[in-house]
Design a protein around this motif. Sequence first.
Motif, PDB file in Angstrom:
ATOM      1  N   PRO A  16       0.811  -1.229   0.000  1.00 39.79           N
ATOM      2  CA  PRO A  16       0.000   0.000   0.000  1.00 39.79           C
ATOM      3  C   PRO A  16       0.842   1.276   0.000  1.00 39.79           C
ATOM      4  O   PRO A  16       0.436   2.281  -0.566  1.00 39.79           O
ATOM      5  N   LYS A  40      13.516  -1.609   1.666  1.00 37.32           N
ATOM      6  CA  LYS A  40      14.481  -1.088   2.637  1.00 37.32           C
ATOM      7  C   LYS A  40      15.889  -1.295   2.109  1.00 37.32           C
ATOM      8  O   LYS A  40      16.165  -2.267   1.392  1.00 37.32           O
ATOM      9  N   LEU A  65      16.940 -11.993  11.160  1.00 35.01           N
ATOM     10  CA  LEU A  65      16.441 -10.708  11.658  1.00 35.01           C
ATOM     11  C   LEU A  65      16.064  -9.704  10.569  1.00 35.01           C
ATOM     12  O   LEU A  65      14.980  -9.129  10.606  1.00 35.01           O
ATOM     13  N   VAL A  70       8.637 -14.458   4.904  1.00 33.81           N
ATOM     14  CA  VAL A  70       7.243 -14.738   4.526  1.00 33.81           C
ATOM     15  C   VAL A  70       6.795 -13.756   3.442  1.00 33.81           C
ATOM     16  O   VAL A  70       6.063 -14.121   2.519  1.00 33.81           O
TER      17      VAL A  70
ATOM     18  N   LEU B  56      12.652  -1.670  12.476  1.00 33.39           N
ATOM     19  CA  LEU B  56      12.843  -2.716  11.461  1.00 33.39           C
ATOM     20  C   LEU B  56      11.504  -3.275  10.983  1.00 33.39           C
ATOM     21  O   LEU B  56      11.078  -2.994   9.887  1.00 33.39           O
ATOM     22  N   ARG B  57      10.862  -4.105  11.790  1.00 29.26           N
ATOM     23  CA  ARG B  57       9.480  -4.556  11.539  1.00 29.26           C
ATOM     24  C   ARG B  57       8.844  -4.718  12.908  1.00 29.26           C
ATOM     25  O   ARG B  57       9.524  -5.095  13.866  1.00 29.26           O
ATOM     26  N   MET B  61      12.349  -7.098  16.700  1.00 31.45           N
ATOM     27  CA  MET B  61      13.399  -6.982  17.721  1.00 31.45           C
ATOM     28  C   MET B  61      12.994  -7.763  18.972  1.00 31.45           C
ATOM     29  O   MET B  61      13.789  -8.514  19.546  1.00 31.45           O
ATOM     30  N   GLU B  93       6.674 -13.198  14.342  1.00 32.78           N
ATOM     31  CA  GLU B  93       8.098 -12.974  14.063  1.00 32.78           C
ATOM     32  C   GLU B  93       8.981 -14.065  14.678  1.00 32.78           C
ATOM     33  O   GLU B  93      10.035 -14.373  14.146  1.00 32.78           O
ATOM     34  N   GLY B  99       2.575 -16.696   9.253  1.00 26.42           N
ATOM     35  CA  GLY B  99       2.108 -15.465   8.631  1.00 26.42           C
ATOM     36  C   GLY B  99       2.800 -14.244   9.182  1.00 26.42           C
ATOM     37  O   GLY B  99       3.815 -14.333   9.883  1.00 26.42           O
ATOM     38  N   VAL B 100       2.234 -13.090   8.852  1.00 28.20           N
ATOM     39  CA  VAL B 100       2.850 -11.823   9.254  1.00 28.20           C
ATOM     40  C   VAL B 100       1.751 -10.760   9.309  1.00 28.20           C
ATOM     41  O   VAL B 100       0.737 -10.858   8.614  1.00 28.20           O
ATOM     42  N   MET B 102       0.961  -7.118   8.356  1.00 23.87           N
ATOM     43  CA  MET B 102       1.484  -6.060   7.490  1.00 23.87           C
ATOM     44  C   MET B 102       0.795  -4.737   7.779  1.00 23.87           C
ATOM     45  O   MET B 102      -0.191  -4.667   8.497  1.00 23.87           O
ATOM     46  N   ARG B 103       1.342  -3.688   7.174  1.00 22.07           N
ATOM     47  CA  ARG B 103       0.747  -2.352   7.269  1.00 22.07           C
ATOM     48  C   ARG B 103      -0.728  -2.422   6.880  1.00 22.07           C
ATOM     49  O   ARG B 103      -1.100  -3.101   5.930  1.00 22.07           O
ATOM     50  N   ARG B 105      -4.229  -1.846   5.255  1.00 25.05           N
ATOM     51  CA  ARG B 105      -4.518  -1.623   3.836  1.00 25.05           C
ATOM     52  C   ARG B 105      -4.618  -0.132   3.483  1.00 25.05           C
ATOM     53  O   ARG B 105      -4.100   0.316   2.473  1.00 25.05           O
ATOM     54  N   LEU B 107      -3.364   2.418   5.106  1.00 30.38           N
ATOM     55  CA  LEU B 107      -2.227   3.200   5.608  1.00 30.38           C
ATOM     56  C   LEU B 107      -2.573   4.075   6.812  1.00 30.38           C
ATOM     57  O   LEU B 107      -1.853   5.021   7.115  1.00 30.38           O
ATOM     58  N   ASN B 145      -2.741  -6.098   9.365  1.00 25.92           N
ATOM     59  CA  ASN B 145      -3.233  -6.708   8.131  1.00 25.92           C
ATOM     60  C   ASN B 145      -2.611  -8.102   7.997  1.00 25.92           C
ATOM     61  O   ASN B 145      -1.496  -8.240   7.506  1.00 25.92           O
ATOM     62  N   PHE B 147      -1.363 -11.471   6.827  1.00 23.97           N
ATOM     63  CA  PHE B 147      -1.018 -11.989   5.509  1.00 23.97           C
ATOM     64  C   PHE B 147      -0.307 -13.322   5.661  1.00 23.97           C
ATOM     65  O   PHE B 147       0.552 -13.490   6.534  1.00 23.97           O
TER      66      PHE B 147
END
Lengths: 82, 221
Positions: A16, A40, A65, A70, B56-57, B61, B93, B99-100, B102-103, B105, B107, B145, B147
Amino acid sequence: MKATIYITLKNGVLDPQGKAIENALGQLGFDGVNSVRQGKLIEMDLADTDASAAESRLQEMCEKLLANTVIENFDIRLSDTE
Amino acid sequence: MRAAVIVFPGSNCDRDVAVCLEAAGTKPDMVWHGETSLPACDLIVLPGGFSYGDYLRCGSMAANSPVMREVVARAHAGTAVLGICNGFQVLTECGLLPGVLMRNRDLNFVCRNTRLNVTRTDTPFTHLYEADEEIIIPVAHNEGNYFADDDTLVRLQGENQIVFTYASGDNPNGASLDIAGITDPTGRVLGMMPHPERRAEKALGGADGRRMFDGVMEMLS
């Protein structure tokens, strides 16, 4: 030794932020931008002198890390420190 | 039942969860992320917040902080684990859940009540809810979100690992299959984006979240 790691979203994963940038560019009058994907960039200064050892360590860093495999791909580039 | 709440730098729902656990009848141990051991406990909670500033995500961390090695080991040994919001991100993580997150949809940071369907009621966390009951629990997140690749989504459905979905028309973030919360295959590790601790007593506008804490207390005691 200098390492540059590019982390990008895998194909098919919705981006997005890239989409928002694409729309903003269109609104600013920049035509012909077919698509935008955002990622990134990570730069590292490494003590390593052996490129293949450095590469395998960086691979491990990415998997543990720096990237989430995924949804993300990573690409490692190495160059000698000037 | 004994419970431990993990506190990361940037956690901000750790004390809210502690209040809910105390109301349910157990005073949790608050465990700092730098610890390498955990007290004896039946439940581990990874609370909401912005661990490590979401650098980072989200959750990446925290997933690699010292205490998480022990959390993962306990989870594999059968200890129940509840990850709420940032805690859910940490669970994906560190690999305890697939899965993960995410941002969102659109924003936007979304902070509002959502209607949820309880799609699985045979877990320690949800057995006090009715099957397919609709409850109201707030969300507050920027990365919610959910995924996963198609194979994983099919597996989650097939193994009945989806515990909460956003009710029809109320998906706040674009999550695949309207997923709001999932478990591991054992049903004892739950990750969810909505915050049950923020709607656990009438003074907060409703108490739908309360039954989760009462339920865990009842089943793990």
